[in-house]
Scaffold this motif. Structure first.
Motif, PDB file in Angstrom:
ATOM      1  N   THR A   1       0.793  -1.105   0.061  1.00  0.00           N
ATOM      2  CA  THR A   1       0.063   0.135   0.057  1.00  0.00           C
ATOM      3  C   THR A   1       0.825   1.179  -0.075  1.00  0.00           C
ATOM      4  O   THR A   1       1.760   1.360   0.764  1.00  0.00           O
ATOM      5  N   ALA A   2       0.543   2.150  -0.802  1.00  0.00           N
ATOM      6  CA  ALA A   2       1.104   3.533  -0.975  1.00  0.00           C
ATOM      7  C   ALA A   2       0.286   4.636  -0.956  1.00  0.00           C
ATOM      8  O   ALA A   2      -0.892   4.317  -1.431  1.00  0.00           O
ATOM      9  N   THR A   3       0.468   5.576  -0.159  1.00  0.00           N
ATOM     10  CA  THR A   3      -0.618   6.991  -0.303  1.00  0.00           C
ATOM     11  C   THR A   3       0.098   8.159  -0.760  1.00  0.00           C
ATOM     12  O   THR A   3       1.581   8.215  -0.646  1.00  0.00           O
ATOM     13  N   VAL A   4      -0.346   8.873  -1.541  1.00  0.00           N
ATOM     14  CA  VAL A   4       0.066  10.172  -2.074  1.00  0.00           C
ATOM     15  C   VAL A   4      -1.039  10.957  -2.313  1.00  0.00           C
ATOM     16  O   VAL A   4      -1.917  10.642  -3.011  1.00  0.00           O
ATOM     17  N   ASP A   5      -0.986  12.352  -1.698  1.00  0.00           N
ATOM     18  CA  ASP A   5      -1.895  13.374  -1.999  1.00  0.00           C
ATOM     19  C   ASP A   5      -3.212  12.759  -1.765  1.00  0.00           C
ATOM     20  O   ASP A   5      -4.354  13.388  -2.656  1.00  0.00           O
ATOM     21  N   GLY A   6      -3.563  11.895  -0.607  1.00  0.00           N
ATOM     22  CA  GLY A   6      -5.045  11.502  -0.338  1.00  0.00           C
ATOM     23  C   GLY A   6      -5.421  10.501  -1.181  1.00  0.00           C
ATOM     24  O   GLY A   6      -6.707   9.971  -1.067  1.00  0.00           O
ATOM     25  N   TYR A   7      -4.535  10.143  -2.241  1.00  0.00           N
ATOM     26  CA  TYR A   7      -4.803   8.857  -2.813  1.00  0.00           C
ATOM     27  C   TYR A   7      -4.157   7.526  -2.375  1.00  0.00           C
ATOM     28  O   TYR A   7      -3.108   7.646  -1.693  1.00  0.00           O
ATOM     29  N   THR A   8      -4.867   6.352  -2.289  1.00  0.00           N
ATOM     30  CA  THR A   8      -4.226   4.953  -1.901  1.00  0.00           C
ATOM     31  C   THR A   8      -4.257   4.234  -3.194  1.00  0.00           C
ATOM     32  O   THR A   8      -4.944   4.126  -4.053  1.00  0.00           O
ATOM     33  N   VAL A   9      -3.107   3.564  -3.014  1.00  0.00           N
ATOM     34  CA  VAL A   9      -2.632   2.718  -4.437  1.00  0.00           C
ATOM     35  C   VAL A   9      -2.147   1.304  -3.870  1.00  0.00           C
ATOM     36  O   VAL A   9      -1.361   1.202  -3.037  1.00  0.00           O
TER      37      VAL A   9
ATOM     38  N   THR B   1      -3.946  -0.798  -7.924  1.00  0.00           N
ATOM     39  CA  THR B   1      -5.382  -0.204  -7.795  1.00  0.00           C
ATOM     40  C   THR B   1      -5.340   1.283  -6.998  1.00  0.00           C
ATOM     41  O   THR B   1      -4.923   1.205  -5.969  1.00  0.00           O
ATOM     42  N   VAL B   2      -6.172   2.117  -7.922  1.00  0.00           N
ATOM     43  CA  VAL B   2      -6.230   3.654  -7.254  1.00  0.00           C
ATOM     44  C   VAL B   2      -7.545   3.739  -6.439  1.00  0.00           C
ATOM     45  O   VAL B   2      -8.438   3.477  -7.228  1.00  0.00           O
TER      46      VAL B   2
ATOM     47  N   ARG C   1      12.384  -1.400  -6.105  1.00  0.00           N
ATOM     48  CA  ARG C   1      11.482  -0.219  -5.807  1.00  0.00           C
ATOM     49  C   ARG C   1      10.713   0.117  -7.101  1.00  0.00           C
ATOM     50  O   ARG C   1      11.215   0.112  -8.174  1.00  0.00           O
ATOM     51  N   LEU C   2       9.335   0.296  -6.879  1.00  0.00           N
ATOM     52  CA  LEU C   2       8.511   0.505  -8.034  1.00  0.00           C
ATOM     53  C   LEU C   2       7.850   1.718  -7.873  1.00  0.00           C
ATOM     54  O   LEU C   2       7.327   2.288  -6.680  1.00  0.00           O
ATOM     55  N   PHE C   3       7.838   2.505  -9.083  1.00  0.00           N
ATOM     56  CA  PHE C   3       7.327   3.935  -9.014  1.00  0.00           C
ATOM     57  C   PHE C   3       6.134   3.878  -9.930  1.00  0.00           C
ATOM     58  O   PHE C   3       6.627   3.923 -11.350  1.00  0.00           O
ATOM     59  N   LEU C   4       5.022   4.417  -9.592  1.00  0.00           N
ATOM     60  CA  LEU C   4       3.922   4.143 -10.443  1.00  0.00           C
ATOM     61  C   LEU C   4       3.744   5.839 -10.460  1.00  0.00           C
ATOM     62  O   LEU C   4       3.011   6.524  -9.576  1.00  0.00           O
ATOM     63  N   ASP C   5       3.533   6.344 -12.073  1.00  0.00           N
ATOM     64  CA  ASP C   5       2.878   7.676 -12.333  1.00  0.00           C
ATOM     65  C   ASP C   5       1.742   7.362 -12.841  1.00  0.00           C
ATOM     66  O   ASP C   5       1.123   6.509 -13.590  1.00  0.00           O
ATOM     67  N   PHE C   6       0.562   8.147 -12.243  1.00  0.00           N
ATOM     68  CA  PHE C   6      -0.671   8.055 -12.710  1.00  0.00           C
ATOM     69  C   PHE C   6      -1.343   9.457 -12.870  1.00  0.00           C
ATOM     70  O   PHE C   6      -1.080  10.480 -12.056  1.00  0.00           O
ATOM     71  N   GLN C   7      -2.187   9.859 -13.520  1.00  0.00           N
ATOM     72  CA  GLN C   7      -2.842  11.186 -13.678  1.00  0.00           C
ATOM     73  C   GLN C   7      -4.219  11.195 -13.490  1.00  0.00           C
ATOM     74  O   GLN C   7      -5.096  10.374 -13.752  1.00  0.00           O
ATOM     75  N   HIS C   8      -4.868  12.153 -12.613  1.00  0.00           N
ATOM     76  CA  HIS C   8      -6.044  12.223 -12.188  1.00  0.00           C
ATOM     77  C   HIS C   8      -6.477  13.578 -11.885  1.00  0.00           C
ATOM     78  O   HIS C   8      -5.467  14.250 -11.195  1.00  0.00           O
TER      79      HIS C   8
ATOM     80  N   THR D   1       2.895  10.206  -8.312  1.00  0.00           N
ATOM     81  CA  THR D   1       3.786   9.089  -8.181  1.00  0.00           C
ATOM     82  C   THR D   1       3.640   8.499  -6.752  1.00  0.00           C
ATOM     83  O   THR D   1       3.806   8.851  -5.680  1.00  0.00           O
ATOM     84  N   ALA D   2       3.286   7.110  -6.882  1.00  0.00           N
ATOM     85  CA  ALA D   2       3.126   6.249  -5.762  1.00  0.00           C
ATOM     86  C   ALA D   2       4.236   5.103  -5.787  1.00  0.00           C
ATOM     87  O   ALA D   2       4.827   4.738  -6.889  1.00  0.00           O
TER      88      ALA D   2
END
Length: 332
Positions: A186-194, A211-212, A275-282, A288-289
């Protein structure tokens, strides 16, 4: 013709036919060297150390471990960047002809992706430099604090295959490397949970689904970023080997949903931590998570083991073993 002369002629004939079997070739070799156009007429004496076959080549390394590969070289104008300051970072990729490369293929919406990470994998940046007509790339780069960083240029030259070249950058000053974050799904970034689903399997391609969600609700309206609903970079802890990871589907293909899940296929070369870095746009913002994942045991081979060399097959027809009714499936 006397007897010695007859034996000499006979030995010469055998050497031409058998290439020096049982030492006769050595005797003939003292008389005349074989012509260059007939390389198989004489064999060298056996050596205690066998030669490597001509076709054998070392396995290719993962991307990013080298600054030069296949004739292409990553050449930064400087490798020292002041910490905490926006710096105009410039570099070229030199081609096999020794000149800066100017022709690139477009991949994931860009001709070149520049990934910059700290050596302890605590800081990550995904940048897109601008290219001048002479092949010089430039981008505003800020290294947040003192330390050693790794820069990766991910690109494909026109008419060539994809390459990832790497070089170290240095931000002067005192620093203490941070420990690699613990393995987590689980990773959290700017109020999002992935949430990370799936396993890394050494030596095999495996599916990873990220899953975002936001405020406990699944995000189903992700926006395209670099031609997909997400972009994933995987780096091996320790040497920072760079791994290419490809998403399933693409926006607008009629089958790929805009979330909440984004599926990628990854193949890691070895056991260990990554280490995994996921970039997603919303909502118009790219976030980045980051995850630490562990690749465990390699998959067991599915092929039937070969019969030992010293075991002879049973000559009786009745002893033929019954064939199995099922075969192992391959994972894609």
């Amino acid at each position: 013709m006397n007897t010695p002369a007859k034996l000499g002629a006979y030995a010469l004939g055998l050497a031409v036919v058998f290439g020096g079997a049982l030492g006769i070739g050595n005797a003939v070799g003292a008389v005349a060297s074989p012509p260059a156009a007939q390389p198989h007429t004489v064999h060298e004496a056996p050596s205690a150390t066998p030669r490597r076959p001509a076709a054998a080549a070392p396995a290719s390394l993962p991307g990013g471990l080298q600054m030069s590969e296949s004739g292409y070289t990553l050449t930064p104008q400087t490798t020292t960047v002041p910490p905490g300051e926006a710096t105009d970072f410039r570099f070229t990729v030199t081609g096999p002809d020794g000149r800066p490369l100017t022709g690139y293929q477009t991949q994931h919406g860009k001709q070149l992706h520049l990934i910059v990470v700290s050596r302890d994998l605590g800081d990550f940046q995904h940048l897109h430099p601008a290219k001048a007509a002479d092949g010089t790339w430039s981008v505003k780069l800020t290294l947040p604090e003192a330390g050693v960083y790794r820069a990766f240029a991910d690109f494909a030259p026109e008419g060539g295959h994809g390459l990832t070249l790497g070089t170290d950058l240095h931000a002067a000053g005192d620093y203490t490397p941070r420990a690699l974050p613990e393995v987590s799904r689980t990773a959290t970034v700017d109020g999002y949970t992935v949430e990370l689903g799936g396993e890394l399997v050494p030596g095999a391609s495996s599916a990873l689904t990220l899953t975002v969600s936001k405020d406990g609700k699944p995000v189903t309206d992700l926006q395209p970023y670099l031609g997909a609903y997400g972009h994933l970079v995987a780096l091996r802890a320790g040497d920072l080997a760079y791994l290419h990871v490809h998403p399933d589907g693409e926006p607008g293909d009629g089958t790929t949903a805009a979330g909440p899940g984004i599926t990628f296929h990854a193949e890691v070369p070895s056991r260990g931590d990554y280490r995994l870095f996921l970039d997603f746009q919303h909502e118009g913002v790219v976030r980045t998570a980051a995850f630490t994942a562990h690749a465990g045991q390699s998959p067991a081979p599915t092929a039937t083991p070969a019969r030992p060399a010293d075991t002879a097959p049973t000559p009786r027809p009745a002893a033929t073993p019954e064939k199995s009714g099922s075969h192992g499936e391959h994972t894609h």
